[in-house]
Design a protein around this motif. Structure first.
Motif, PDB file in Angstrom:
ATOM      1  N   TYR A   1     -15.324  53.691  -8.267  1.00  0.00           N
ATOM      2  CA  TYR A   1     -15.613  55.098  -7.983  1.00  0.00           C
ATOM      3  C   TYR A   1     -14.768  55.602  -6.815  1.00  0.00           C
ATOM      4  CZ  TYR A   1     -19.830  54.308 -10.824  1.00  0.00           C
ATOM      5  OH  TYR A   1     -20.701  53.985 -11.829  1.00  0.00           O
ATOM      6  N   PHE A   2     -14.703  54.808  -5.763  1.00  0.00           N
ATOM      7  CA  PHE A   2     -13.920  55.222  -4.597  1.00  0.00           C
ATOM      8  C   PHE A   2     -12.435  55.325  -4.930  1.00  0.00           C
ATOM      9  CE2 PHE A   2     -17.536  53.591  -1.845  1.00  0.00           C
ATOM     10  CZ  PHE A   2     -17.896  54.856  -1.392  1.00  0.00           C
ATOM     11  N   SER A   3     -11.957  54.462  -5.801  1.00  0.00           N
ATOM     12  CA  SER A   3     -10.541  54.508  -6.187  1.00  0.00           C
ATOM     13  C   SER A   3     -10.206  55.809  -6.914  1.00  0.00           C
ATOM     14  CB  SER A   3     -10.176  53.307  -7.068  1.00  0.00           C
ATOM     15  OG  SER A   3     -10.663  53.461  -8.387  1.00  0.00           O
ATOM     16  N   LYS A   4     -11.236  56.451  -7.480  1.00  0.00           N
ATOM     17  CA  LYS A   4     -11.042  57.703  -8.219  1.00  0.00           C
ATOM     18  C   LYS A   4     -11.364  58.927  -7.359  1.00  0.00           C
ATOM     19  CE  LYS A   4     -11.909  55.559 -12.695  1.00  0.00           C
ATOM     20  NZ  LYS A   4     -12.802  55.446 -13.873  1.00  0.00           N
ATOM     21  N   GLY A   5     -11.556  58.695  -6.053  1.00  0.00           N
ATOM     22  CA  GLY A   5     -11.758  59.826  -5.158  1.00  0.00           C
ATOM     23  C   GLY A   5     -13.203  60.160  -4.853  1.00  0.00           C
ATOM     24  N   GLU A   6     -14.143  59.305  -5.263  1.00  0.00           N
ATOM     25  CA  GLU A   6     -15.556  59.540  -4.959  1.00  0.00           C
ATOM     26  C   GLU A   6     -15.755  59.670  -3.443  1.00  0.00           C
ATOM     27  OE1 GLU A   6     -19.770  59.510  -6.225  1.00  0.00           O
ATOM     28  OE2 GLU A   6     -17.876  59.706  -7.334  1.00  0.00           O
ATOM     29  N   ILE A   7     -16.607  60.591  -3.038  1.00  0.00           N
ATOM     30  CA  ILE A   7     -16.876  60.822  -1.615  1.00  0.00           C
ATOM     31  C   ILE A   7     -18.323  60.444  -1.302  1.00  0.00           C
ATOM     32  CG2 ILE A   7     -17.061  62.565   0.198  1.00  0.00           C
ATOM     33  CD1 ILE A   7     -14.793  64.086  -1.217  1.00  0.00           C
ATOM     34  N   TRP A   8     -18.508  59.706  -0.222  1.00  0.00           N
ATOM     35  CA  TRP A   8     -19.852  59.364   0.269  1.00  0.00           C
ATOM     36  C   TRP A   8     -19.829  59.443   1.778  1.00  0.00           C
ATOM     37  CZ3 TRP A   8     -21.697  55.606   3.616  1.00  0.00           C
ATOM     38  CH2 TRP A   8     -23.098  55.458   3.659  1.00  0.00           C
TER      39      TRP A   8
ATOM     40  N   MET B   1     -14.827  49.953   1.436  1.00  0.00           N
ATOM     41  CA  MET B   1     -15.652  51.155   1.425  1.00  0.00           C
ATOM     42  C   MET B   1     -16.968  50.880   0.696  1.00  0.00           C
ATOM     43  SD  MET B   1     -12.782  54.091   0.585  1.00  0.00           S
ATOM     44  CE  MET B   1     -13.913  55.491   0.622  1.00  0.00           C
ATOM     45  N   ALA B   2     -16.871  50.177  -0.433  1.00  0.00           N
ATOM     46  CA  ALA B   2     -18.065  49.872  -1.231  1.00  0.00           C
ATOM     47  C   ALA B   2     -19.032  48.969  -0.469  1.00  0.00           C
ATOM     48  CB  ALA B   2     -17.652  49.222  -2.555  1.00  0.00           C
ATOM     49  N   VAL B   3     -18.507  47.960   0.218  1.00  0.00           N
ATOM     50  CA  VAL B   3     -19.349  47.044   0.990  1.00  0.00           C
ATOM     51  C   VAL B   3     -20.023  47.783   2.144  1.00  0.00           C
ATOM     52  CG1 VAL B   3     -19.310  45.044   2.541  1.00  0.00           C
ATOM     53  CG2 VAL B   3     -18.085  44.954   0.360  1.00  0.00           C
TER      54      VAL B   3
ATOM     55  N   GLU C   1     -25.104  40.308 -10.034  1.00  0.00           N
ATOM     56  CA  GLU C   1     -25.408  41.736 -10.158  1.00  0.00           C
ATOM     57  C   GLU C   1     -24.876  42.519  -8.963  1.00  0.00           C
ATOM     58  OE1 GLU C   1     -27.625  39.252 -10.625  1.00  0.00           O
ATOM     59  OE2 GLU C   1     -27.617  39.399 -12.830  1.00  0.00           O
ATOM     60  N   GLU C   2     -25.022  41.961  -7.775  1.00  0.00           N
ATOM     61  CA  GLU C   2     -24.532  42.650  -6.576  1.00  0.00           C
ATOM     62  C   GLU C   2     -23.012  42.720  -6.564  1.00  0.00           C
ATOM     63  OE1 GLU C   2     -27.849  41.929  -3.105  1.00  0.00           O
ATOM     64  OE2 GLU C   2     -26.656  40.191  -3.745  1.00  0.00           O
ATOM     65  N   ILE C   3     -22.352  41.654  -7.004  1.00  0.00           N
ATOM     66  CA  ILE C   3     -20.888  41.688  -7.119  1.00  0.00           C
ATOM     67  C   ILE C   3     -20.476  42.811  -8.059  1.00  0.00           C
ATOM     68  CG2 ILE C   3     -18.857  40.464  -7.994  1.00  0.00           C
ATOM     69  CD1 ILE C   3     -20.157  37.864  -6.957  1.00  0.00           C
ATOM     70  N   GLY C   4     -21.153  42.904  -9.205  1.00  0.00           N
ATOM     71  CA  GLY C   4     -20.843  43.963 -10.169  1.00  0.00           C
ATOM     72  C   GLY C   4     -21.034  45.346  -9.584  1.00  0.00           C
ATOM     73  N   GLU C   5     -22.094  45.531  -8.801  1.00  0.00           N
ATOM     74  CA  GLU C   5     -22.350  46.829  -8.173  1.00  0.00           C
ATOM     75  C   GLU C   5     -21.231  47.200  -7.209  1.00  0.00           C
ATOM     76  OE1 GLU C   5     -26.108  46.544  -6.259  1.00  0.00           O
ATOM     77  OE2 GLU C   5     -27.227  46.235  -8.133  1.00  0.00           O
ATOM     78  N   ILE C   6     -20.788  46.235  -6.416  1.00  0.00           N
ATOM     79  CA  ILE C   6     -19.716  46.505  -5.443  1.00  0.00           C
ATOM     80  C   ILE C   6     -18.420  46.847  -6.162  1.00  0.00           C
ATOM     81  CG2 ILE C   6     -18.244  45.433  -3.684  1.00  0.00           C
ATOM     82  CD1 ILE C   6     -20.792  43.885  -2.773  1.00  0.00           C
ATOM     83  N   LEU C   7     -18.105  46.131  -7.234  1.00  0.00           N
ATOM     84  CA  LEU C   7     -16.867  46.409  -7.964  1.00  0.00           C
ATOM     85  C   LEU C   7     -16.928  47.776  -8.633  1.00  0.00           C
ATOM     86  CD1 LEU C   7     -15.933  42.939  -9.547  1.00  0.00           C
ATOM     87  CD2 LEU C   7     -15.490  43.835  -7.255  1.00  0.00           C
TER      88      LEU C   7
END
Length: 297
Positions: free
Chosen positions: A24-31, A285-287, A13-19
Motif C-alpha cells: 500500500y505504501f509503495s502505491k502512495g498510501e498515506i497514514w 513504514m509498515a513496521v 499472518e503478521e508477516i503477510g500483514e506487513i508485506l
C-alpha cells in the motif's frame, strides 16, 4: 506487535500483514499517527541503508526524528544503553530503532523501558526489517514463497541476514540452502543437507542471495585475497550465465564489487539489489505503523 526484535517474533499472518501494508505504501498510501509522535534512531554501528531508510520512512509517516549521534552522546562518558534509552523515553520519544554490536542487546531493555523497540540489527544475531524487505522483494517477483529455492552465499556465521532469512523463508515454505567458505558456517543453525557446493547452489536457485564478508566481526584475518574469494565463492560472470532463466540476484549491501559479486552484475537485469533498498522504506513504514497503532498512536 509491541516490539520487533527478531523475525521469529512474527507469525506468518503478521508477516503477510506487513508485506500488504508495504505494498500500500509503495502505491502512495498515506497514514499519520493520531498525535505528535517522536522517533529516535540509535545506531551504535555504521549504517547507510538501514538508518537512512528509517529516517525517510519516519518522515513519510509524519514522525519527528530526534537526532542521535553516538560519538556526541553520553555513551562516550560511560552511560549504559539502558540509561540512554530511558532518557529518550522520559523526554518524550515514542519509539526507538536500535542497532548494536552486542548480540541480543535488547534483553537489557525489554520489560524495563516502556517505549517500543525495533531491532535495526544486533551483532551476529538478527536483522528483522532487512528480512522483511527481502521477503517483500521476493514476493513481488514470484508472488509467494512455497517451494522456491533460495541460496544464501557467503559469510554465514557472522550474518544476521542469513539467520533472519532462514527462519522466515523456511516458515513460509521456501527451501533454503547455504554455500561459501565452510570455516564461516555456523552449524548451530544449519540442518543436514543445508550446505551445497556453490556452483550447484547458483544453478538451482530461484533466488541467489549474496552476503558481504564481515571483516569487522572476524577474530582473525583471512589469508584469502579478494580476487581469490571472488573466483572461489563469488557470483562471477561465468556462474551467472548458468543461473536459471527467471532467477534473481539479491544482496543486503553494502556491496563489495568484484568480491562477492562481479561489478557488471550489481545492476544487471536480474539484479534486485537497488530494488531491495527502495523496498526498505515501504517495509519500515509498515513496521512503524503496525507498532505505533498497537500503542494507540
Amino acid at each position: 506487535m509491541r516490539n520487533l526484535l527478531t523475525i521469529s517474533d512474527l507469525t506468518i499472518e503478521e508477516i503477510g500483514e506487513i508485506l500488504r501494508e508495504a505494498e500500500y505504501f509503495s502505491k502512495g498510501e498515506i497514514w499519520r499517527p493520531k498525535q505528535q509522535t517522536f522517533a529516535v534512531n540509535m545506531f551504535f554501528e555504521p549504517s547507510t541503508r538501514t538508518k537512512s531508510s528509517f529516517d525517510i520512512a519516519e518522515k513519510k509517516l509524519g514522525l519527528e526524528v530526534i537526532p542521535f549521534d553516538v560519538n556526541f552522546s553520553s555513551i562516550t562518558k560511560g552511560e549504559s544503553l539502558y540509561d540512554t534509552v530511558k532518557l529518550f523515553e522520559v523526554i518524550g520519544s515514542n519509539i526507538a530503532v536500535i542497532r548494536h554490536s552486542q548480540d541480543r542487546y535488547y534483553d537489557s531493555l525489554v520489560g524495563k523501558v516502556r517505549i517500543p523497540i525495533i531491532n535495526g540489527g544486533d551483532g551476529c544475531g538478527q536483522h528483522p526489517t532487512q528480512c522483511l524487505l527481502d521477503l517483500y522483494t521476493i514476493q513481488q517477483e514470484f508472488g509467494g514463497f512455497k517451494d522456491l529455492q533460495v541460496a544464501i552465499i557467503g559469510d554465514i556465521s557472522h550474518s544476521r541476514v542469513a539467520r533472519s532469512n532462514k527462519d522466515a523463508l523456511s516458515k513460509l515454505g521456501a527451501n533454503v540452502v547455504f554455500s561459501g567458505p565452510e570455516e564461516w558456517f555456523d552449524k548451530s543453525f544449519l540442518n543436514n543437507g543445508d550446505y551445497v557446493n556453490i556452483d550447484k547452489a547458483i544453478e538451482e536457485a530461484d533466488v541467489v542471495m549474496l552476503l558481504r564478508i564481515q571483516n569487522e566481526r572476524h577474530q582473525s584475518t583471512s589469508n584469502m585475497s579478494a580476487k581469490e574469494y571472488h573466483q572461489q565463492y563469488g557470483l562471477t560472470l561465468e556462474r551467472e550465465s548458468r543461473m536459471k532463466r527467471n532467477s534473481i540476484i539479491m544482496h543486503p549491501a553494502p556491496v563489495n564489487r568484484n568480491v562477492e559479486i562481479a561489478d557488471e552484475l550489481v545492476e544487471a537485469d536480474r539484479s534486485r539489489i537497488f530494488k531491495q533498498m527502495e523496498n526498505g522504506v515501504f517495509v519500515r513504514m509498515a513496521v512503524l505503523k503496525k507498532i505505533l497503532e498497537c500503542g494507540g498512536l
